[in-house]
Design a protein around this motif. Structure first.
Motif, mmCIF file in Angstrom:
data_model
loop_
_atom_site.group_PDB
_atom_site.id
_atom_site.type_symbol
_atom_site.label_atom_id
_atom_site.label_comp_id
_atom_site.label_asym_id
_atom_site.label_seq_id
_atom_site.Cartn_x
_atom_site.Cartn_y
_atom_site.Cartn_z
ATOM 1 N N LYS A 1 -11.645 2.696 12.494
ATOM 2 C CA LYS A 1 -11.204 1.321 12.290
ATOM 3 C C LYS A 1 -9.700 1.234 12.039
ATOM 4 O O LYS A 1 -9.140 2.060 11.329
ATOM 5 C CB LYS A 1 -11.951 0.696 11.116
ATOM 6 N N PRO A 2 -9.043 0.194 12.587
ATOM 7 C CA PRO A 2 -7.626 -0.023 12.308
ATOM 8 C C PRO A 2 -7.438 -0.666 10.927
ATOM 9 O O PRO A 2 -8.409 -1.084 10.280
ATOM 10 C CB PRO A 2 -7.192 -0.981 13.419
ATOM 11 N N THR A 3 -6.191 -0.742 10.493
ATOM 12 C CA THR A 3 -5.837 -1.366 9.221
ATOM 13 C C THR A 3 -4.758 -2.412 9.456
ATOM 14 O O THR A 3 -4.034 -2.363 10.455
ATOM 15 C CB THR A 3 -5.311 -0.327 8.208
ATOM 16 N N LEU A 4 -4.664 -3.344 8.525
ATOM 17 C CA LEU A 4 -3.655 -4.387 8.601
ATOM 18 C C LEU A 4 -3.113 -4.632 7.198
ATOM 19 O O LEU A 4 -3.876 -4.638 6.224
ATOM 20 C CB LEU A 4 -4.270 -5.674 9.155
ATOM 21 N N LYS A 5 -1.799 -4.818 7.093
ATOM 22 C CA LYS A 5 -1.177 -5.082 5.802
ATOM 23 C C LYS A 5 -0.051 -6.093 5.981
ATOM 24 O O LYS A 5 0.771 -5.958 6.891
ATOM 25 C CB LYS A 5 -0.619 -3.798 5.198
ATOM 26 N N ILE A 6 -0.030 -7.096 5.106
ATOM 27 C CA ILE A 6 1.030 -8.094 5.101
ATOM 28 C C ILE A 6 1.572 -8.167 3.688
ATOM 29 O O ILE A 6 0.804 -8.291 2.729
ATOM 30 C CB ILE A 6 0.506 -9.476 5.527
ATOM 31 N N THR A 7 2.893 -8.118 3.571
ATOM 32 C CA THR A 7 3.543 -8.249 2.272
ATOM 33 C C THR A 7 4.591 -9.346 2.385
ATOM 34 O O THR A 7 5.431 -9.304 3.287
ATOM 35 C CB THR A 7 4.212 -6.929 1.847
ATOM 36 N N ALA A 8 4.538 -10.314 1.471
ATOM 37 C CA ALA A 8 5.523 -11.394 1.449
ATOM 38 C C ALA A 8 6.510 -11.121 0.315
ATOM 39 O O ALA A 8 6.102 -10.848 -0.813
ATOM 40 C CB ALA A 8 4.838 -12.743 1.229
ATOM 41 N N TYR A 9 7.801 -11.187 0.646
ATOM 42 C CA TYR A 9 8.880 -10.925 -0.311
ATOM 43 C C TYR A 9 9.752 -12.155 -0.477
ATOM 44 O O TYR A 9 9.867 -12.966 0.445
ATOM 45 C CB TYR A 9 9.792 -9.786 0.179
#
Length: 185
Positions: free
Chosen positions: A174-182
Motif C-alpha cells: 500500500k502507498p502512503t500519503l502525508k500532508i503538513t500545513a505550516y
C-alpha cells in the motif's frame, strides 16, 4: 491529530498547523480544517506511455486558516523487471501542472519504496510552475500522474514488489500519503 500548536510552541521561523499522515487504506482523518479520507489502494498499478493518475496520490485538501506552506508527500513501492526502466512523473494542483516538480525515475531491476514530495506556497503572487497560489480557502486537489518512458523501458508495477523476501514471490504494497500545513511569519 488536530492542531499541533496546541502541543508545541511556535518557533521563531514558523509553526506546524496540522498533519495528515496515513496508509492508503480508506481511513479518514479529522483535523482542524476538516475530515479527509485517503484512497483505499487494493490493486497494483501498471503504467503505459500515457500519463495516468498514480493511485493513492490524489487528495482534495483545504489548509487551515493562516497556512502559508503545504508539504505534500506520496510514498509508493515501485518494481522494475526490465533491464533499464524509466518512468516520468508530473505533479498537479487542480488542473495546473507544477512543471518545476517534474521527476524521472530510472533504474535496472529495482525494487524500491519511493517518496515524492513538494511544498506548495500561498503568497502574494501566483506561480503555477512552482506550485504557488495567492489563495487556498477551499479544496484543491493535489495528485501525481505518471507514465513509463516506452514499452521496452517500462516499469513493472506500482504498489508491488516482485521479489518479496527471497522465495515468497510477489506482494501488494500500500502507498502512503502525508500532508503538513505550516505557517511562516
Amino acid at each position: 491529530m488536530g492542531n499541533l500548536t496546541d502541543f508545541f510552541a511556535a518557533s521563531a521561523g514558523g509553526q506546524t498547523l496540522e498533519v495528515i499522515s496515513g496508509i492508503c487504506d480508506g481511513s479518514s482523518y479529522t483535523v482542524d480544517s476538516g475530515t479527509y479520507t485517503l484512497a483505499d489502494v487494493t490493486a497494483n498499478q501498471g503504467l503505459s506511455t500515457s500519463y495516468a493518475l498514480a493511485s493513492g496520490s490524489s487528495i482534495a485538501y483545504t489548509p487551515p486558516t493562516g497556512a502559508t506552506h503545504i508539504e505534500y508527500e506520496y510514498g509508493f513501492q515501485l518494481s522494475w523487471s526490465n533491464d533499464h526502466c524509466i518512468s516520468h512523473w508530473r505533479l498537479y494542483l487542480d488542473a495546473d501542472e507544477v512543471t518545476q516538480a517534474r521527476r524521472s525515475l530510472s533504474g535496472r531491476y529495482v525494487e524500491d519504496f519511493i517518496t515524492l514530495k513538494w511544498v506548495f506556497k500561498i503568497a502574494n503572487t501566483a506561480d503555477a510552475a512552482n506550485g504557488v497560489v495567492t489563495s487556498w480557502t477551499s479544496n484543491k486537489t493535489m495528485e501525481w500522474r505518471a507514465r513509463e518512458y516506452g514499452t521496452s523501458n517500462g516499469l513493472d508495477k506500482l504498489h508491488y514488489t516482485r521479489y518479496w523476501d527471497g522465495a515468497s514471490g510477489a506482494q501488494h504494497s500500500k502507498p502512503t500519503l502525508k500532508i503538513t500545513a505550516y505557517k511562516y511569519s
